[in-house]
Design an enzyme around this catalytic site. Structure first.
Site, PDB file in Angstrom:
ATOM      1  N   CYS A  46       1.004  -1.283  -0.095  1.00  0.00           N
ATOM      2  CA  CYS A  46       0.064  -0.027  -0.115  1.00  0.00           C
ATOM      3  C   CYS A  46       0.832   1.225   0.135  1.00  0.00           C
ATOM      4  O   CYS A  46       0.729   2.208  -0.821  1.00  0.00           O
ATOM      5  CB  CYS A  46      -0.961  -0.182   1.194  1.00  0.00           C
ATOM      6  SG  CYS A  46      -1.834   1.624   1.149  1.00  0.00           S
ATOM      7  N   CYS A  51      -1.359   1.479  -3.125  1.00  0.00           N
ATOM      8  CA  CYS A  51      -2.604   2.835  -2.703  1.00  0.00           C
ATOM      9  C   CYS A  51      -1.794   4.110  -2.614  1.00  0.00           C
ATOM     10  O   CYS A  51      -2.564   4.962  -3.280  1.00  0.00           O
ATOM     11  CB  CYS A  51      -3.177   2.630  -1.328  1.00  0.00           C
ATOM     12  SG  CYS A  51      -3.372   0.907  -0.878  1.00  0.00           S
ATOM     13  N   LYS A  54      -0.309   5.570  -5.905  1.00  0.00           N
ATOM     14  CA  LYS A  54      -1.169   5.513  -6.942  1.00  0.00           C
ATOM     15  C   LYS A  54      -2.044   6.660  -6.721  1.00  0.00           C
ATOM     16  O   LYS A  54      -2.312   7.387  -7.813  1.00  0.00           O
ATOM     17  CB  LYS A  54      -2.086   4.371  -6.870  1.00  0.00           C
ATOM     18  CG  LYS A  54      -3.204   4.212  -7.846  1.00  0.00           C
ATOM     19  CD  LYS A  54      -4.454   4.826  -7.218  1.00  0.00           C
ATOM     20  CE  LYS A  54      -5.031   4.419  -5.900  1.00  0.00           C
ATOM     21  NZ  LYS A  54      -5.372   2.776  -5.466  1.00  0.00           N
ATOM     22  N   TYR A 181      -9.141  -3.334 -10.477  1.00  0.00           N
ATOM     23  CA  TYR A 181      -8.978  -2.090  -9.932  1.00  0.00           C
ATOM     24  C   TYR A 181      -7.689  -1.516 -10.594  1.00  0.00           C
ATOM     25  O   TYR A 181      -7.815  -0.407 -10.963  1.00  0.00           O
ATOM     26  CB  TYR A 181      -8.648  -2.424  -8.403  1.00  0.00           C
ATOM     27  CG  TYR A 181      -9.586  -2.602  -7.679  1.00  0.00           C
ATOM     28  CD1 TYR A 181     -10.001  -1.411  -6.562  1.00  0.00           C
ATOM     29  CD2 TYR A 181     -10.333  -3.775  -7.262  1.00  0.00           C
ATOM     30  CE1 TYR A 181     -10.874  -1.833  -5.777  1.00  0.00           C
ATOM     31  CE2 TYR A 181     -11.207  -4.056  -6.400  1.00  0.00           C
ATOM     32  CZ  TYR A 181     -11.432  -3.073  -5.453  1.00  0.00           C
ATOM     33  OH  TYR A 181     -12.557  -3.352  -4.519  1.00  0.00           O
ATOM     34  N   GLU A 185      -7.475   1.891 -12.610  1.00  0.00           N
ATOM     35  CA  GLU A 185      -6.810   2.923 -12.157  1.00  0.00           C
ATOM     36  C   GLU A 185      -5.857   3.698 -13.061  1.00  0.00           C
ATOM     37  O   GLU A 185      -5.685   5.001 -13.090  1.00  0.00           O
ATOM     38  CB  GLU A 185      -6.468   2.622 -10.753  1.00  0.00           C
ATOM     39  CG  GLU A 185      -7.460   2.505  -9.542  1.00  0.00           C
ATOM     40  CD  GLU A 185      -7.291   2.295  -8.440  1.00  0.00           C
ATOM     41  OE1 GLU A 185      -8.041   2.368  -7.464  1.00  0.00           O
ATOM     42  OE2 GLU A 185      -6.174   1.563  -8.148  1.00  0.00           O
ATOM     43  N   THR A 314      -6.427  -2.749   1.963  1.00  0.00           N
ATOM     44  CA  THR A 314      -5.563  -2.348   3.130  1.00  0.00           C
ATOM     45  C   THR A 314      -6.281  -2.079   4.519  1.00  0.00           C
ATOM     46  O   THR A 314      -5.963  -2.697   5.443  1.00  0.00           O
ATOM     47  CB  THR A 314      -4.850  -0.945   2.743  1.00  0.00           C
ATOM     48  OG1 THR A 314      -3.919  -1.220   1.793  1.00  0.00           O
ATOM     49  CG2 THR A 314      -4.004  -0.354   4.024  1.00  0.00           C
ATOM     50  N   HIS A 439     -26.971  21.123   0.063  1.00  0.00           N
ATOM     51  CA  HIS A 439     -27.058  21.483  -1.181  1.00  0.00           C
ATOM     52  C   HIS A 439     -26.456  22.701  -1.255  1.00  0.00           C
ATOM     53  O   HIS A 439     -26.460  23.433  -0.367  1.00  0.00           O
ATOM     54  CB  HIS A 439     -28.799  21.984  -1.236  1.00  0.00           C
ATOM     55  CG  HIS A 439     -29.254  22.560  -2.606  1.00  0.00           C
ATOM     56  ND1 HIS A 439     -29.319  21.802  -3.805  1.00  0.00           N
ATOM     57  CD2 HIS A 439     -29.229  23.809  -3.084  1.00  0.00           C
ATOM     58  CE1 HIS A 439     -29.381  22.350  -4.707  1.00  0.00           C
ATOM     59  NE2 HIS A 439     -29.537  23.570  -4.508  1.00  0.00           N
ATOM     60  N   GLU A 444     -26.139  14.770  -2.157  1.00  0.00           N
ATOM     61  CA  GLU A 444     -27.553  14.830  -1.747  1.00  0.00           C
ATOM     62  C   GLU A 444     -28.488  14.205  -2.394  1.00  0.00           C
ATOM     63  O   GLU A 444     -29.642  13.628  -1.959  1.00  0.00           O
ATOM     64  CB  GLU A 444     -28.003  16.386  -1.537  1.00  0.00           C
ATOM     65  CG  GLU A 444     -28.058  16.792  -3.106  1.00  0.00           C
ATOM     66  CD  GLU A 444     -28.768  18.399  -3.111  1.00  0.00           C
ATOM     67  OE1 GLU A 444     -29.707  18.727  -2.318  1.00  0.00           O
ATOM     68  OE2 GLU A 444     -28.104  19.190  -3.891  1.00  0.00           O
TER      69      GLU A 444
END
Ligand code: NDP
Length: 462
Positions: A46, A51, A54, A181, A185, A314, A439, A444
């Site tokens: 990681c 992670c 990346k 993934y 990515e 992770t 908002h 929302e």
């Protein structure tokens, strides 16, 4: 009893990635005498080659969108020059910093670090480099996984994500094999930075296992960004020529590229650990087989994280590691619930998801209601960007419980993290409806969806 020093350590961990470090530190905080060994760099996949770097590349790439979008907001059209080497160098500095922090955290927790490969000699003895041996009452295997690449003629010319983090230059044209993934990515990073990206996937759609609407929506947006996706396709040969790489596919195409990257899955790191010899059982996929307490077939040996191939994320490895330390050293038996774990794919646009896909929900619960929306986020209007956000709720008709939240669009990972708490608490659709939105935000929409979707429109197949 533990401190009567029958062994050198109360626990010895093999592998100083996120899971191993978290477990060791937690054990140390309860007074356990802990040692850990790492053959590569402390921090593991990681922090060192996953992670974290990346995400830094994702941030780097996203400026291209921001510069392009700014024009509609009154900024002069001007695309600053991008320098790949600077991004990589700065990323490396940050990874070095984090590596240092991880080492310091271990030292602060009084965990003894051995920068060496570790191999089990017997259930209580680990052999380190130079023939040094240490003994421990409990052994923890947290060795992670590594990329696997299929056997294709010329595959030695290919890179994996490990090398992608250290490329000398941004490839002008890159072929990425895989649709999971890592593939999507990196496709997003390279394409956003201006590379010509071709994604070769063996199935019909990206991201197997994700909700079909996510798979469809993401492919749509990736194609709109200029990424070419070849479904039902395989690379049959790779050749290095003077003009770069010549890549032949099962569809009879010849693709020229500067790089080819395989992101075709990862395999647990179980070799050279002496596991089979001492009776640690591996499952059919080569992962260390464990029970819900992360215990292997040898009672004093445990395994956590990617090496067990449960949920290869992770935070899951960290949770498994800490739960183990709680159980063994704090008289607080804990295990990890692998259900309703949120996850994100840092593609462009990103994906966030928690809970059941519509397909899984129908299979498990029968009647479900689906709420789905697809809209152009406010920012994209002035930006002149066509990209749309897709959000979806899957609701159990009988109990009104929200079973799954899925999103493709800006900030999806940030939004889904909050919703994961609601799902973990068993929130109903009615409670979603009673929650006031913020908002103007995209988030929302998750509390304002009223119309049940007609029958599924997605066509992605497993
Ligand atoms: P994944 O398992 O996610 O995806 C592998 C991809 O490669 C799939 O599309 C698969 O196709 C394809 N594939 C597998 N074998 C072959 C083959 N022989 N030829 C062609 N295609 C093949 O693996 P990744 O390497 O992308 O990532 C590994 C894991 O790491 C992830 O599953 C995830 O758990 C974790 N991870 C998490 C991230 C995050 O949280 N953001 C980021 C990166 C990784 P098919 O679908 O048909 O099987």
């Amino acid at each position: 009893m533990r401190h009567m020093a029958k062994y050198d350590f109360d626990m010895f961990t093999i592998g100083a990635g996120s899971g191993g470090v978290a477990s060791s530190r937690r054990a140390g905080s309860y007074g356990a005498r802990v040692g850990i060994c790492e053959e590569s760099r402390v921090g593991g996949t990681c922090v060192i080659r996953g992670c974290v770097p990346k995400k830094l590349l994702v941030y780097g790439a996203q400026f291209a969108d921001a510069f392009a979008d700014s024009v509609g907001f009154g900024w002069e059209p001007h695309m600053p020059k991008f320098d790949w080497r600077t991004l990589i160098a700065n990323k490396d500095v940050e990874i070095d910093r984090l590596n240092g922090i991880y080492k310091k955290l271990l030292a602060d927790s009084k965990v003894a670090l051995f920068e060496s490969h570790g191999r089990l000699i017997d259930p209580h003895t680990v052999e380190l480099g130079g023939g040094k041996r240490v003994t421990a009452e409990t052994i923890l295997i947290a060795t992670g996984a590594h990329p696997v690449v299929p056997d294709v003629p010329g595959v030695e010319h290919a890179i994996t994500s490990n090398e992608a983090f250290h490329l000398e230059a941004l490839p002008r044209r890159i072929v990425i094999v895989g649709g999971g993934y890592i593939a999507v990515e990196f496709a997003g990073i390279f394409a956003t930075l201006g590379a010509e990206v071709t994604l070769i996937i063996r199935g019909d759609d990206l991201l197997r296992g994700f909700d079909d609407d996510i798979r469809v929506a993401l492919a749509l947006e990736m194609r709109a960004r200029g990424i070419t996706i070849h479904p039902r396709c395989h690379v049959t040969a790779i050749e290095r020529t003077r003009a770069g790489l010549a890549i032949a596919t099962s569809q009879g195409e010849a693709i020229s590229a500067d790089q080819i990257m395989y992101a075709t899955g990862r395999r647990p790191n179980t070799r050279e650990l002496g596991l089979a010899e001492i009776g640690v059982r591996l499952d059919e996929k080569g992962a260390v087989a464990v029970d819900e307490w992360s215990r292997t077939a040898v009672p004093n040996i445990y395994a956590i994280g990617d090496v067990t191939d449960r949920l290869n994320l992770t935070p899951v490895a960290i949770a498994e590691g800490r739960a183990l330390a709680e159980t063994l050293f704090n008289d607080n038996p804990m295990n990890v619930d692998h259900e309703t774990v949120p996850t994100a794919v840092f593609s462009q646009p990103p994906v966030g998801t928690v809970g059941l896909t519509e397909r899984a929900a129908r299979a498990r619960h029968g009647a479900v209601d689906v709420y789905r929306t697809r809209f152009k986020p406010m920012k994209n209007i002035l930006a002149g960007r066509d990209e749309r956000t897709m959000m979806k709720l899957v609701v159990d008709r009988a109990s009104d419980r929200v079973l799954g939240c899925h999103m493709v669009g800006a900030d999806a990972p940030e939004i889904i993290q909050g919703l994961a708490i609601a799902l973990k608490c068993g929130a109903t659709k009615r409670q979603f409806d009673r929650t006031i939105g913020i908002h103007p935000s995209a988030a929302e929409e998750f509390v304002t969806m009223r119309e049940k979707a007609p029958e599924p429109v997605a066509t992605a197949a497993d």
